[in-house]
Enzyme design. Structure first.
Site, PDB file in Angstrom:
ATOM      1  N   LYS A   1     -20.378  -6.750 -19.795  1.00  0.00           N
ATOM      2  CA  LYS A   1     -20.280  -5.643 -18.838  1.00  0.00           C
ATOM      3  C   LYS A   1     -20.110  -6.158 -17.414  1.00  0.00           C
ATOM      4  O   LYS A   1     -20.860  -7.035 -16.974  1.00  0.00           O
ATOM      5  CB  LYS A   1     -21.516  -4.739 -18.953  1.00  0.00           C
ATOM      6  CG  LYS A   1     -21.387  -3.460 -18.140  1.00  0.00           C
ATOM      7  CD  LYS A   1     -22.353  -2.390 -18.589  1.00  0.00           C
ATOM      8  CE  LYS A   1     -22.267  -1.145 -17.741  1.00  0.00           C
ATOM      9  NZ  LYS A   1     -20.924  -0.528 -17.737  1.00  0.00           N
TER      10      LYS A   1
ATOM     11  N   SER B   1     -19.548   9.511 -16.729  1.00  0.00           N
ATOM     12  CA  SER B   1     -20.116   8.149 -16.767  1.00  0.00           C
ATOM     13  C   SER B   1     -20.495   7.799 -18.194  1.00  0.00           C
ATOM     14  O   SER B   1     -20.611   6.613 -18.535  1.00  0.00           O
ATOM     15  CB  SER B   1     -21.345   8.046 -15.860  1.00  0.00           C
ATOM     16  OG  SER B   1     -22.373   8.907 -16.318  1.00  0.00           O
TER      17      SER B   1
ATOM     18  N   HIS C   1     -27.389  -3.646 -21.372  1.00  0.00           N
ATOM     19  CA  HIS C   1     -26.034  -3.647 -21.947  1.00  0.00           C
ATOM     20  C   HIS C   1     -25.648  -5.062 -22.370  1.00  0.00           C
ATOM     21  O   HIS C   1     -26.258  -6.040 -21.927  1.00  0.00           O
ATOM     22  CB  HIS C   1     -24.996  -3.138 -20.940  1.00  0.00           C
ATOM     23  CG  HIS C   1     -24.987  -1.653 -20.795  1.00  0.00           C
ATOM     24  ND1 HIS C   1     -25.815  -0.992 -19.913  1.00  0.00           N
ATOM     25  CD2 HIS C   1     -24.262  -0.681 -21.427  1.00  0.00           C
ATOM     26  CE1 HIS C   1     -25.591   0.313 -20.002  1.00  0.00           C
ATOM     27  NE2 HIS C   1     -24.656   0.529 -20.915  1.00  0.00           N
ATOM     28  N   HIS C   2     -24.566  -5.128 -23.120  1.00  0.00           N
ATOM     29  CA  HIS C   2     -23.957  -6.382 -23.565  1.00  0.00           C
ATOM     30  C   HIS C   2     -23.565  -7.277 -22.379  1.00  0.00           C
ATOM     31  O   HIS C   2     -23.343  -6.780 -21.268  1.00  0.00           O
ATOM     32  CB  HIS C   2     -22.710  -6.065 -24.418  1.00  0.00           C
ATOM     33  CG  HIS C   2     -21.757  -5.131 -23.724  1.00  0.00           C
ATOM     34  ND1 HIS C   2     -20.728  -5.584 -22.939  1.00  0.00           N
ATOM     35  CD2 HIS C   2     -21.706  -3.766 -23.662  1.00  0.00           C
ATOM     36  CE1 HIS C   2     -20.061  -4.549 -22.445  1.00  0.00           C
ATOM     37  NE2 HIS C   2     -20.645  -3.422 -22.865  1.00  0.00           N
TER      38      HIS C   2
ATOM     39  N   GLY D   1     -22.834   3.085 -15.063  1.00  0.00           N
ATOM     40  CA  GLY D   1     -22.507   4.437 -14.578  1.00  0.00           C
ATOM     41  C   GLY D   1     -23.537   5.445 -15.067  1.00  0.00           C
ATOM     42  O   GLY D   1     -23.921   6.372 -14.328  1.00  0.00           O
ATOM     43  N   THR D   2     -23.997   5.265 -16.285  1.00  0.00           N
ATOM     44  CA  THR D   2     -24.999   6.174 -16.864  1.00  0.00           C
ATOM     45  C   THR D   2     -26.303   6.118 -16.069  1.00  0.00           C
ATOM     46  O   THR D   2     -26.920   7.153 -15.784  1.00  0.00           O
ATOM     47  CB  THR D   2     -25.270   5.778 -18.335  1.00  0.00           C
ATOM     48  OG1 THR D   2     -24.015   5.727 -19.012  1.00  0.00           O
ATOM     49  CG2 THR D   2     -26.197   6.749 -19.025  1.00  0.00           C
TER      50      THR D   2
ATOM     51  N   THR E   1     -13.820   4.508 -17.350  1.00  0.00           N
ATOM     52  CA  THR E   1     -14.248   3.295 -16.636  1.00  0.00           C
ATOM     53  C   THR E   1     -15.339   3.651 -15.626  1.00  0.00           C
ATOM     54  O   THR E   1     -15.278   4.699 -14.977  1.00  0.00           O
ATOM     55  CB  THR E   1     -13.038   2.670 -15.906  1.00  0.00           C
ATOM     56  OG1 THR E   1     -12.025   2.435 -16.872  1.00  0.00           O
ATOM     57  CG2 THR E   1     -13.414   1.363 -15.238  1.00  0.00           C
TER      58      THR E   1
END
Ligand SMILES: NC(=O)C1=CN([C@@H]2O[C@H](COP(=O)(O)OP(=O)(O)OC[C@H]3O[C@@H](n4cnc5c(N)ncnc54)[C@H](OP(=O)(O)O)[C@@H]3O)[C@@H](O)[C@H]2O)C=CC1
Ligand SMILES: O=C(O)C1=N[C@H](C(=O)O)C[C@H](O)C1
Length: 238
Positions: free
Chosen positions: A139, A101, A135-136, A145-146, A76
């Site tokens: 989210k 992440s 992202h989708h 996190g990345t 997470t």
């Protein structure tokens, strides 16, 4: 290994498939609707719990794992304000906690390339640096996190940058992060260096969640017999 899954959404289900293909047993599944499962003998018998839930619930889930003495592989994102508590549990109470992440091999190669490029770009102040992540629409956290890990890799290596911020809030010493939410995109991250002359960019584009889920299962295998706070740098040889 006997694996407990905490969170049975997009990642939990992908991890279940890959773990079973690798010969592991899923002995317990905890989801938002059956939190009593944490107290079950099946959960307590797990060799490791793999947790992919929500930013708001993650830390409580980790506390439950620590109380049961079950090692954790945490996926997470968006809960890192609690990191000191997790590290203290590892140091003082000999817990086992693995966090990344991003568990995908490709992204971890991308993290290394990002740091290498940042070291070079430190010498060239005419280039600004910014990032974009897509992202989708489901989210919950932003930036990803990345993206935060990428920004940290830049800040470590580029002296003119000391912090990161979402684009709208940024100062000149910040790495600006622009977040896009659209459709069902599994995850795209791009870093841009721009001068008056040109743009240099590096990009990672996830095609699906398989590599993320495989990385989490490999991390679970890696935790076997280990104590302390662990990460991808402990597992990968680069
Ligand atoms: N580190 C990495 O490599 C990756 C990290 N992630 C991160 O993992 C997290 C989950 O992603 P994803 O699987 O796509 O999300 P999903 O929304 O698909 O799944 C989350 C699951 O957690 C459940 N849940 C919610 N609250 C609790 C709780 N208190 N206890 C137990 N389970 C709970 C949800 O149940 P319900 O549906 O009933 O609400 C749902 O099944 C996100 O933070 C995401 O950013 C994702 C991919 C890779
Ligand atoms: O929520 C997701 O989907 C993802 N979350 C992680 C993040 O926040 O970086 C990893 C990956 O990008 C997919």
């Amino acid at each position: 290994m006997k694996i407990a899954l905490i969170g049975y959404g997009r990642m939990g289900k992908e991890i279940e498939r890959i773990a079973q293909d690798r010969g592991h047993s899923i002995v317990s599944i905890v989801d938002e609707n059956n939190l009593a499962e944490f107290d079950s003998p099946a959960f307590k018998s797990a060799d490791v719990a793999i947790e992919f839930t929500t930013p708001a619930s993650a830390m409580n889930n980790y506390r439950k794992c620590f109380a049961a003495g079950v090692p954790v592989v945490a996926g997470t994102t968006g809960w890192l304000e609690h990191l000191p508590e997790v590290k203290e549990a590892c140091e003082k109470n000999s817990q086992t906690f693995f966090y990344a992440s991003n568990y995908s091999l490709g992204v971890n190669i991308f993290f290394a390339v990002n740091k290498y490029l940042a070291k070079i770009m430190n010498q060239f102040p005419d280039y600004t640096v910014r990032m974009e992540e897509t992202h989708h629409i489901h989210k919950l956290d932003a930036p990803s996190g990345t993206a935060i890990t990428l920004a940290e890799g830049i800040i470590e290596n580029v002296d003119r940058k000391s912090d990161w911020h979402l684009e709208a809030e940024m100062k000149p010493s910040d790495v600006a992060i622009h977040c896009i939410r659209e459709g069902e995109v599994p995850g795209i991250h791009e870093v841009f260096y721009e001068s008056e002359a040109d743009v240099i960019s590096i990009k990672h584009d996830s095609k699906n969640r398989k590599s993320l889920a495989l990385g989490a299962v490999l991390a679970a295998e890696f935790t076997n017999g280990k104590k302390g706070f662990l990460g991808m740098q402990d597992m990968l040889n680069f």
